[in-house]
Motif scaffolding. Structure first.
Motif, PDB file in Angstrom:
ATOM      1  N   ASP A 189       0.711  -1.328   0.174  1.00  9.57           N
ATOM      2  CA  ASP A 189      -0.068   0.015   0.061  1.00  9.57           C
ATOM      3  C   ASP A 189       0.937   1.280  -0.183  1.00  9.57           C
ATOM      4  OD1 ASP A 189      -2.456  -1.430   0.112  1.00  9.57           O
ATOM      5  OD2 ASP A 189      -2.667  -1.186   2.107  1.00  9.57           O
ATOM      6  N   ALA A 190       2.142   1.100   0.092  1.00  8.12           N
ATOM      7  CA  ALA A 190       2.942   2.340  -0.019  1.00  8.12           C
ATOM      8  C   ALA A 190       2.803   3.173  -1.352  1.00  8.12           C
ATOM      9  CB  ALA A 190       4.412   1.846   0.131  1.00  8.12           C
ATOM     10  N   TRP A 191       2.917   4.445  -1.079  1.00  8.12           N
ATOM     11  CA  TRP A 191       2.933   5.622  -2.064  1.00  8.12           C
ATOM     12  C   TRP A 191       4.059   6.228  -2.266  1.00  8.12           C
ATOM     13  CZ3 TRP A 191       2.674  11.189  -1.786  1.00  8.12           C
ATOM     14  CH2 TRP A 191       2.121  11.800  -2.797  1.00  8.12           C
ATOM     15  N   PHE A 192       4.883   6.360  -3.492  1.00  3.07           N
ATOM     16  CA  PHE A 192       6.104   6.886  -3.881  1.00  3.07           C
ATOM     17  C   PHE A 192       5.913   7.963  -4.633  1.00  3.07           C
ATOM     18  CE2 PHE A 192       6.832   2.376  -2.505  1.00  3.07           C
ATOM     19  CZ  PHE A 192       7.816   2.643  -1.643  1.00  3.07           C
ATOM     20  N   ALA A 193       6.358   9.256  -4.281  1.00  5.31           N
ATOM     21  CA  ALA A 193       6.381  10.288  -5.128  1.00  5.31           C
ATOM     22  C   ALA A 193       7.690  10.973  -5.389  1.00  5.31           C
ATOM     23  CB  ALA A 193       5.429  11.495  -4.464  1.00  5.31           C
ATOM     24  N   GLY A 194       8.068  11.237  -6.565  1.00  2.00           N
ATOM     25  CA  GLY A 194       9.491  11.531  -7.072  1.00  2.00           C
ATOM     26  C   GLY A 194       9.499  13.090  -7.315  1.00  2.00           C
ATOM     27  N   GLU A 195      10.380  13.994  -6.569  1.00  2.00           N
ATOM     28  CA  GLU A 195      10.531  15.202  -6.857  1.00  2.00           C
ATOM     29  C   GLU A 195      11.279  15.348  -8.249  1.00  2.00           C
ATOM     30  OE1 GLU A 195      12.608  19.179  -5.235  1.00  2.00           O
ATOM     31  OE2 GLU A 195      13.498  17.503  -4.994  1.00  2.00           O
ATOM     32  N   VAL A 196      10.410  15.845  -9.522  1.00  2.00           N
ATOM     33  CA  VAL A 196      10.840  15.962 -10.624  1.00  2.00           C
ATOM     34  C   VAL A 196      10.685  17.430 -11.182  1.00  2.00           C
ATOM     35  CG1 VAL A 196      10.809  15.339 -13.024  1.00  2.00           C
ATOM     36  CG2 VAL A 196      11.053  13.548 -10.997  1.00  2.00           C
ATOM     37  N   LEU A 197      11.492  18.179 -11.559  1.00  2.00           N
ATOM     38  CA  LEU A 197      11.230  19.493 -11.856  1.00  2.00           C
ATOM     39  C   LEU A 197      10.757  19.779 -13.473  1.00  2.00           C
ATOM     40  CD1 LEU A 197      14.203  21.174 -10.398  1.00  2.00           C
ATOM     41  CD2 LEU A 197      12.313  20.511  -9.216  1.00  2.00           C
ATOM     42  N   HIS A 198      11.197  18.975 -14.286  1.00  2.00           N
ATOM     43  CA  HIS A 198      10.912  19.104 -15.795  1.00  2.00           C
ATOM     44  C   HIS A 198      11.393  17.850 -16.529  1.00  2.00           C
ATOM     45  CE1 HIS A 198      15.444  19.800 -15.959  1.00  2.00           C
ATOM     46  NE2 HIS A 198      15.050  20.813 -15.197  1.00  2.00           N
ATOM     47  N   GLY A 199      11.070  17.892 -17.545  1.00  2.00           N
ATOM     48  CA  GLY A 199      11.286  16.692 -18.517  1.00  2.00           C
ATOM     49  C   GLY A 199      10.231  15.865 -18.919  1.00  2.00           C
ATOM     50  N   ASP A 200      10.343  14.654 -19.182  1.00  2.00           N
ATOM     51  CA  ASP A 200       9.488  13.590 -19.469  1.00  2.00           C
ATOM     52  C   ASP A 200       9.016  12.998 -18.197  1.00  2.00           C
ATOM     53  OD1 ASP A 200       7.819  11.608 -20.515  1.00  2.00           O
ATOM     54  OD2 ASP A 200       9.003  11.126 -21.979  1.00  2.00           O
ATOM     55  N   TYR A 201       7.938  13.386 -17.622  1.00  2.00           N
ATOM     56  CA  TYR A 201       7.289  13.076 -16.335  1.00  2.00           C
ATOM     57  C   TYR A 201       6.764  11.726 -16.385  1.00  2.00           C
ATOM     58  CZ  TYR A 201       7.153  17.885 -14.635  1.00  2.00           C
ATOM     59  OH  TYR A 201       7.183  19.275 -14.144  1.00  2.00           O
ATOM     60  N   ALA A 202       6.058  11.443 -17.522  1.00  2.00           N
ATOM     61  CA  ALA A 202       5.371  10.064 -17.649  1.00  2.00           C
ATOM     62  C   ALA A 202       6.404   9.202 -17.961  1.00  2.00           C
ATOM     63  CB  ALA A 202       4.531  10.147 -18.887  1.00  2.00           C
ATOM     64  N   SER A 203       7.565   9.176 -18.628  1.00  2.00           N
ATOM     65  CA  SER A 203       8.529   8.182 -18.788  1.00  2.00           C
ATOM     66  C   SER A 203       9.347   8.120 -17.607  1.00  2.00           C
ATOM     67  CB  SER A 203       9.451   8.839 -19.912  1.00  2.00           C
ATOM     68  OG  SER A 203      10.474   7.858 -19.928  1.00  2.00           O
ATOM     69  N   TYR A 204       9.581   9.039 -16.676  1.00  2.00           N
ATOM     70  CA  TYR A 204      10.103   8.729 -15.477  1.00  2.00           C
ATOM     71  C   TYR A 204       9.240   7.935 -14.346  1.00  2.00           C
ATOM     72  CZ  TYR A 204      13.562   9.781 -11.468  1.00  2.00           C
ATOM     73  OH  TYR A 204      14.439   9.608 -10.756  1.00  2.00           O
ATOM     74  N   VAL A 205       8.076   8.155 -14.298  1.00  2.00           N
ATOM     75  CA  VAL A 205       7.391   7.400 -13.446  1.00  2.00           C
ATOM     76  C   VAL A 205       7.237   5.894 -13.906  1.00  2.00           C
ATOM     77  CG1 VAL A 205       4.883   6.939 -13.050  1.00  2.00           C
ATOM     78  CG2 VAL A 205       5.928   9.288 -12.933  1.00  2.00           C
ATOM     79  N   ALA A 206       7.118   5.681 -15.452  1.00  2.00           N
ATOM     80  CA  ALA A 206       7.103   4.422 -15.847  1.00  2.00           C
ATOM     81  C   ALA A 206       8.258   3.506 -15.667  1.00  2.00           C
ATOM     82  CB  ALA A 206       6.562   4.469 -17.440  1.00  2.00           C
ATOM     83  N   ARG A 207       9.500   4.303 -15.981  1.00  2.00           N
ATOM     84  CA  ARG A 207      10.777   3.734 -16.022  1.00  2.00           C
ATOM     85  C   ARG A 207      11.322   3.450 -14.481  1.00  2.00           C
ATOM     86  NH1 ARG A 207      14.124   7.872 -19.182  1.00  2.00           N
ATOM     87  NH2 ARG A 207      15.775   6.352 -18.588  1.00  2.00           N
ATOM     88  N   GLY A 208      10.585   4.131 -13.697  1.00  2.00           N
ATOM     89  CA  GLY A 208      11.133   4.207 -12.155  1.00  2.00           C
ATOM     90  C   GLY A 208      10.194   3.108 -11.262  1.00  2.00           C
ATOM     91  N   GLY A 209       9.067   2.986 -12.002  1.00  2.00           N
ATOM     92  CA  GLY A 209       8.082   2.254 -11.004  1.00  2.00           C
ATOM     93  C   GLY A 209       7.661   3.427  -9.826  1.00  2.00           C
ATOM     94  N   LEU A 210       7.563   4.431 -10.089  1.00  2.00           N
ATOM     95  CA  LEU A 210       6.970   5.429  -8.999  1.00  2.00           C
ATOM     96  C   LEU A 210       5.500   5.464  -9.216  1.00  2.00           C
ATOM     97  CD1 LEU A 210      10.047   6.123  -8.991  1.00  2.00           C
ATOM     98  CD2 LEU A 210       9.280   8.530  -8.364  1.00  2.00           C
ATOM     99  N   ASP A 211       4.816   6.111  -8.411  1.00  2.00           N
ATOM    100  CA  ASP A 211       3.319   6.356  -8.379  1.00  2.00           C
ATOM    101  C   ASP A 211       3.128   7.609  -9.115  1.00  2.00           C
ATOM    102  OD1 ASP A 211       2.060   3.939  -7.104  1.00  2.00           O
ATOM    103  OD2 ASP A 211       3.392   5.115  -5.331  1.00  2.00           O
ATOM    104  N   THR A 212       4.021   8.703  -8.617  1.00  2.00           N
ATOM    105  CA  THR A 212       3.791   9.862  -9.128  1.00  2.00           C
ATOM    106  C   THR A 212       5.040  10.806  -9.327  1.00  2.00           C
ATOM    107  OG1 THR A 212       2.356  11.923  -8.880  1.00  2.00           O
ATOM    108  CG2 THR A 212       3.091  10.917  -6.945  1.00  2.00           C
ATOM    109  N   VAL A 213       5.106  11.908  -9.577  1.00  2.00           N
ATOM    110  CA  VAL A 213       6.173  12.973  -9.668  1.00  2.00           C
ATOM    111  C   VAL A 213       5.485  14.386  -9.415  1.00  2.00           C
ATOM    112  CG1 VAL A 213       7.852  11.795 -11.011  1.00  2.00           C
ATOM    113  CG2 VAL A 213       6.179  13.324 -12.071  1.00  2.00           C
TER     114      VAL A 213
END
Length: 421
Positions: A189-213
């Motif tokens: 049930d854990a939730w993981f949010a990455g601090e990302v300033l710019h760039g391809d947000y969707a790709s970062y989420v997909a490649r990293g397996g995060l929930d959000t940025v």
């Protein structure tokens, strides 16, 4: 991701500043100072605001501001100890509040106990964005991935619900792809949010397996469009935001611990409400940075100590806050309440229906549910050429609720929805 995150609205707090902790670490061997307990006095305030959890800034042992960590398994003695975290988590859970911690895993202090894990840059260690005391970890080392996984596991096991991954933009997403699957198996049930300033947000989420940025593009467009009188910028950002909603749910905000406060950004204080109307009627997992709900001001400066103004100490209790901030608190309550009554908004898709420099109408939808948001920042009344059949006013800038919609008064705003909303 735990489905609970679909209902999350965070009160974002920077604990070292909030509790008035000293700017530098205590001398070795000092007794813990139990400042973290001061947060317990504010949990009911967060609940009454309408939030469902606390997103905390750094709480681990560090040399100065918390982002120069020396030990991720130890609470900073300026804040307290493990027992204080357990108390805070228990007190929060009794009120239905979850807690997310700030994980600073891109860089650490030079005093961190494993210099063999530092990434080298020629003859010296690599550092974070020119800060000589913030040394980058070598994420290619298996020992670093193992350590980060153990830290995440440890605090999730103590009752926190997720992590904000600091400076994720400086870490290759493949690192998280190695670390997070094992953690998720143990804490599904854990939730993981990455601090990302710019760039391809969707790709970062997909490649990293995060929930959000973090949705910095929308943050910038909200205050900038209001400051400059240019809703075309916000329209572009909402189109981009809607595209992101097709693959993940961004973490949205109009203020945080790293940026000048919204009340200091805007040239017209009446437009603070317009910013909040956007935040709470588009898709995303929203957060409110402590003090913004009281219209705190503060300017971030590019110098040592330049964050102090935006990371202030809070008083002992809410009764000591200035009276002038409470109308903005009540505005937050109203719009957060609207958001919670329309929880479907977390995954809503948004389309701009009308646009000029100083007038905008956008509609957020999910299935049969819809909300229409109208914004006017001009000095004149404005009639919107939009369909409002079947909609009623859910909230607006008109205190009597009798604005002749779809016309808005100067600097007015309105949120419309169906009767059931």
């Amino acid at each position: 991701m735990g489905r609970w995150a679909d209902h999350a609205i965070w009160w974002h707090v920077y604990p070292l500043g909030f509790t008035g902790a000293p700017a530098r670490a205590l001398p070795a061997g000092s007794e813990p100072q139990h400042r973290l307990r001061r947060l317990e006095n504010w949990l009911d305030y967060a609940v009454e605001l309408g939030c469902s959890g606390l997103m905390l800034g750094p709480v681990f042992a560090s040399e100065t501001h918390g982002y120069d960590t020396v030990d991720h398994f130890r609470i900073d003695p300026r804040l307290g100890d493990d027992a204080d975290v357990d108390r805070l988590v228990a007190a929060a859970h009794r009120r239905g509040l979850r807690i997310v911690l700030d994980g600073v895993f891109n860089h650490v202090s030079r005093a961190f106990g494993h210099p063999e894990w530092f990434r080298r840059d020629g003859a010296d260690y690599a550092v974070f964005e020119g800060h000589a005391h913030l040394v980058a970890l070598d994420h290619a080392q298996p020992a670093v991935a193992d350590y980060v996984g153990r830290v995440l596991d440890h605090w999730l096991g103590r009752g926190v619900s997720g992590w904000r991954l600091d400076a994720a933009y400086a870490v290759r997403p493949e690192f998280w792809a190695r670390v997070l699957p094992g953690v998720r198996r143990r804490h599904p049930d854990a939730w993981f949010a990455g601090e990302v300033l710019h760039g391809d947000y969707a790709s970062y989420v997909a490649r990293g397996g995060l929930d959000t940025v973090t949705q910095y593009e929308l943050w910038k467009a909200i205050w900038s469009s209001l400051h400059d009188g240019n809703f075309f910028e916000l329209s572009w950002a909402l189109k981009r935001h809607d595209e992101l909603m097709g693959s993940f749910v961004p973490q949205t905000f109009v203020g945080n611990h790293d940026v000048t406060r919204l009340a200091s950004r805007l040239t017209d204080e009446r437009h603070l409400a317009h910013a909040l109307a956007v935040l709470f009627t588009v898709g995303g997992v929203p957060s409110v940075y402590y003090g913004d709900e009281q219209a705190f001001r503060g300017v971030k400066e590019d110098r040592e100590g330049g964050d102090d103004e935006i990371r202030p100490e809070f008083p002992a209790d809410a009764g000591q806050l200035a009276p002038c901030g409470w109308p903005v608190y009540r505005l937050h309550q109203r719009l957060i309440g609207l958001r919670r009554r329309n929880a479907w908004l977390v995954r809503a898709r948004t389309e701009v229906e009308h646009l000029t420099n100083r007038a905008m109408a956008f509609r957020s939808r999910s299935g049969d549910d819809e909300i229409l948001t109208l914004l006017n920042t001009s000095d004149d009344a404005y009639r919107f050429p939009v369909d409002i059949d079947g909609l009623r006013v859910l909230d607006s800038s008109s205190p009597d609720g009798k604005a002749p919609l779809p016309t808005l008064p100067p600097h007015g705003w309105a949120v419309l929805g169906r009767a059931s909303q």
